[in-house]
Scaffold this active site. Sequence first.
Site, short mmCIF file in Angstrom:
data_model
loop_
_atom_site.label_atom_id
_atom_site.label_comp_id
_atom_site.label_asym_id
_atom_site.label_seq_id
_atom_site.Cartn_x
_atom_site.Cartn_y
_atom_site.Cartn_z
NE ARG A 78 -3.57 -2.29 2.70
CZ ARG A 78 -3.26 -3.47 3.17
NH1 ARG A 78 -2.01 -3.69 3.61
NH2 ARG A 78 -4.13 -4.45 3.22
CE LYS A 123 12.20 -6.59 10.84
NZ LYS A 123 12.53 -6.70 12.28
CG HIS A 139 -5.65 0.84 -4.50
ND1 HIS A 139 -5.18 0.18 -3.38
CD2 HIS A 139 -6.62 0.05 -5.02
CE1 HIS A 139 -5.85 -0.95 -3.23
NE2 HIS A 139 -6.73 -1.05 -4.21
NE ARG A 178 -2.97 -3.39 -1.55
CZ ARG A 178 -2.47 -4.35 -0.78
NH1 ARG A 178 -1.17 -4.59 -0.79
NH2 ARG A 178 -3.25 -5.09 -0.02
CG HIS A 191 -5.20 -8.88 1.41
ND1 HIS A 191 -4.82 -8.74 0.10
CD2 HIS A 191 -5.98 -7.81 1.68
CE1 HIS A 191 -5.33 -7.63 -0.41
NE2 HIS A 191 -6.04 -7.05 0.53
CE1 TYR A 229 -6.36 -4.54 -4.45
CE2 TYR A 229 -7.21 -5.98 -2.74
CZ TYR A 229 -6.91 -4.70 -3.20
OH TYR A 229 -7.16 -3.61 -2.40
#
Length: 317
Positions: free
Chosen positions: A159, A179, A261, A264, A287, A296
């Site tokens: 994201r 991370k 977006h 992604r 997710h 997606y």
Amino acid sequence: MGNVRPITPPTAMAIGPAISAYLATLSGPEQRGTRTVYRSTLRALAAEMSTGNSAGFPTAEFDTEASVERLTDWFTTRWANRAPATWNRNLDAVRAATRYWMDQGWISSDPSRRLRRRGRAPDRTRALPRGDVEDFLAREDLELRLKVLARMLYETAARASEVLALDIEEVDLRNRCAKVRRKGNAVDVIVWQTGTARLLPRLIGGRKKGPLFLTDRKARVPLAAADLDPATGKARLSYRRAAELFTAATAACPGGPWTLHQLRHSALTHAAEDGANTSTLLAFSGHTNVASLARYARVSAEALTRWQHQRDPHRRR
């Protein structure tokens, strides 16, 4: 038999302090965006309900049918012509606050009960064709910062908010990973490919700490130290500014302008088309359940066309 609860009159509380008390419960760093959106909606509600009442609207009035009707009319007039996602987001803000007020005993019923969430029509065109994405990422006129951001989003399927929150100390150049904090504040790892790996050292330069993506100039308002580059005083690039830059850069692209977006969405769709299994796609996207991933992983129109062409028995060979 259910528990019997005595009916007690709501405690007197003006809407302004009631809103502030609710917003104070959204204190976590992961709730910063929610707090900003909900504050705007609830302040608009307070302004509407307090019109003509110099003393401020008492929340107990929400228990009257007149106030329920007034809230319903105001909400419908303000957001009826907006997208279902916008309608639902603002309704969520009102309902989250009123649930809290009911728990505090300031109101006894939900004043938004006449409103209903709206279903969103499925949008099956969000994924961009591979060729269009590759052409955009190869453009020589893109500024380095936007090129790195766009390529990292496409290569990691992260994201935009997760990538923009990165600090240099969290970036592992050698292992091509970093991370990030996912939704719900979960710590996860994103991994990129050669394209991003080649550009990142140029973006970072000699900086050792601070936000990875910076604004063009020094911050003009006081900001938290974590959102400033200690060497230059520049601020962390915000999502809104990044979206503005990306919109302008993709205005002339096929189907443009694009949204951050969509990078992604495209990355996950293309990975699914390449045969990535469900476990890999879940790790790639961040997710936690398959249902969230399903939209997606839908095959793109481009891939469907290619598949149909390949299996057509009458095509030219």
